[in-house]
Scaffold this active site. Structure first.
Site, mmCIF file in Angstrom:
data_model
loop_
_atom_site.group_PDB
_atom_site.id
_atom_site.type_symbol
_atom_site.label_atom_id
_atom_site.label_comp_id
_atom_site.label_asym_id
_atom_site.label_seq_id
_atom_site.Cartn_x
_atom_site.Cartn_y
_atom_site.Cartn_z
ATOM 1 N N TYR A 150 -6.354 -8.730 8.718
ATOM 2 C CA TYR A 150 -7.497 -8.186 7.985
ATOM 3 C C TYR A 150 -8.629 -9.219 7.919
ATOM 4 C CZ TYR A 150 -3.863 -4.823 6.963
ATOM 5 O OH TYR A 150 -2.845 -3.908 7.099
ATOM 6 N N GLN B 195 -4.526 -7.889 -6.130
ATOM 7 C CA GLN B 195 -4.685 -8.393 -4.759
ATOM 8 C C GLN B 195 -5.915 -7.771 -4.106
ATOM 9 O OE1 GLN B 195 -2.483 -7.297 -1.044
ATOM 10 N NE2 GLN B 195 -1.370 -9.192 -1.462
ATOM 11 N N THR C 246 0.847 -1.185 0.000
ATOM 12 C CA THR C 246 0.000 0.000 0.000
ATOM 13 C C THR C 246 0.887 1.241 0.000
ATOM 14 O OG1 THR C 246 -1.790 -1.110 1.132
ATOM 15 C CG2 THR C 246 -1.732 1.281 1.302
#
Length: 398
Positions: free
Chosen positions: A185, A101, A26
């Site tokens: 997550y 992804q 990210t």
């Protein structure tokens, strides 16, 4: 580094120029309504042009209400797909391969973050169990993860959100999918007994806790076929309040990997985050010692424990490894036929010519700019993103 640099075929049909993969990271540079821009395109193309075997694009949220960070990418509608199509097309033009992804942050959110707040949706997770820690630097007072969690009533609705996102990824021209199933997550939330206290078919036993991630994976396979799909897992992970005992993750991942192997995937990406090897020290990634009851055996390596479940005679699923591997270490493991692919992540940020450096025996450049290179803040999206020089001292041109 002959073995590391040799061509290989992924999934039986996809030729890669070498065994080196660029990991998902990210970077918060999608400043146009969470769509990639020319800045994003340049970042990927520079590294594809240099000869990277496989690029795994930064984690992309399946919906705005599954998102955590500002300017992180989302794949939710045709506009998102069209923007990513420019990136994938440019990567293909220079001979690269790029995977998508998909992910959902789960309980690792704060309801005051602007993107989530703008959707009007709550923070969804398997159970109403807040994650410890967190630090939302863009919010006043830098609060932690939310205490206000709404339990997902029917996980199959989230499965369909993943399905929709990967259909769009196909339209966007990606070459395949790497499903994110670690990091604390959403998929990882379901796997961990302390984050998943459900009493229905999605909680309790190992089989039930693995049910949701496997249903998501099956939905992706239904669209893409198994040989264009991989998954990223990390049994010893301790990020985002995800650590469990050695005994628990041994039982969970023995079952989980066995089920993954039944699906004939292109690869399983096995990360060693959470181990003593590679514990980060910078301000964004600092890892503390594992808490009591969650310690690891001395010198623990997940590849040593689980690698043989993936890589064995007759297996068509490649074993990829991830997290702070060195070039020399990866070359040795490939020569010993213990792994097939290696992922480098942060070194790709400040080494746009990482493949060329390996070929020429030039050491990687290190990060001399601090933690801001990961998420910002920045004045210009190119800052600490597209302004890193190559080993010749020249910043690559788009």
């Amino acid at each position: 580094m002959a073995k590391l640099l040799e061509p290989v075929v992924l999934g039986g049909t996809m030729p890669l120029r070498n065994r080196i993969c660029m990991g998902s990271m990210t970077r918060n540079r999608c400043t146009d309504a969470n769509k990639p821009t020319e800045v994003t395109l340049k970042h990927y193309v520079d590294r594809a042009r240099d000869g990277t075997g496989l690029i795994i694009a930064e984690g992309t949220f399946i919906s705005p209400h599954g998102a955590e960070w500002p300017h992180a990418p989302v794949m939710y509608d045709a506009d998102h797909a069209a923007a990513w199509k420019k990136v994938t097309s440019a990567v293909h033009e220079v001979g690269g391969k790029i995977f998508f992804q998909p992910w959902h942050a789960g309980r690792i959110q704060n309801e005051e973050m602007p993107m989530l707040k703008g959707t009007g949706y709550p923070v969804y997770a398997p159970s109403k169990v807040p994650a410890k820690g967190g630090k939302f630097r863009t919010l006043e007072g830098t609060p932690g993860h939310t205490l206000n969690i709404t339990e997902i009533e029917d996980p199959r609705e989230i499965v369909e959100q993943f399905r929709r996102s990967v259909v769009l990824a196909r339209e966007a021209g990606f070459d395949g999918i790497e499903l994110l199933s670690q990091g604390g997550y959403l998929l990882h939330n379901f796997l961990c007994s302390h984050a998943n206290t459900r009493t229905d078919a999605y909680g309790g036993s190992v089989e039930n806790r693995c049910r949701f991630p496997l249903e998501v994976l099956d939905a992706i396979i239904d669209i893409w076929g198994s040989r264009a799909v991989g998954i990223k897992i990390c049994p010893p992970d301790d990020y985002n309040d995800s650590a469990v005992s050695y005994e628990e993750f041994t039982e969970t991942y023995t079952y989980y990997i066995t089920e993954l192997m039944r699906r004939d995937l292109a690869f399983i990406n096995l990360s060693r985050r959470g181990c003593e090897i590679g514990r980060e020290t910078d301000e964004y990634f600092r890892s503390e010692a594992r808490s009591e009851g969650k310690e690891l055996p001395p010198g623990y390596e997940p590849m040593a424990q689980f690698g043989s479940l993936v890589k064995y005679p007759g297996s068509r699923t490649m074993l990829m490894v991830n997290h702070e591997y060195t070039v020399e270490e990866a070359e040795k493991l490939i020569k010993e036929e213990k792994i097939d692919l290696v992922t480098f992540a942060r070194p790709f940020i400040y080494n746009p010519d990482l493949i060329s450096r390996i070929k020429r025996g030039i050491p990687f450049a290190s990060n001399t700019r601090g933690g801001r290179v990961n998420y910002g803040p920045y004045q210009n999206p190119n800052d600490n993103y597209n302004d890193w020089p190559s080993s010749s001292g020249v910043v690559a041109e788009a």
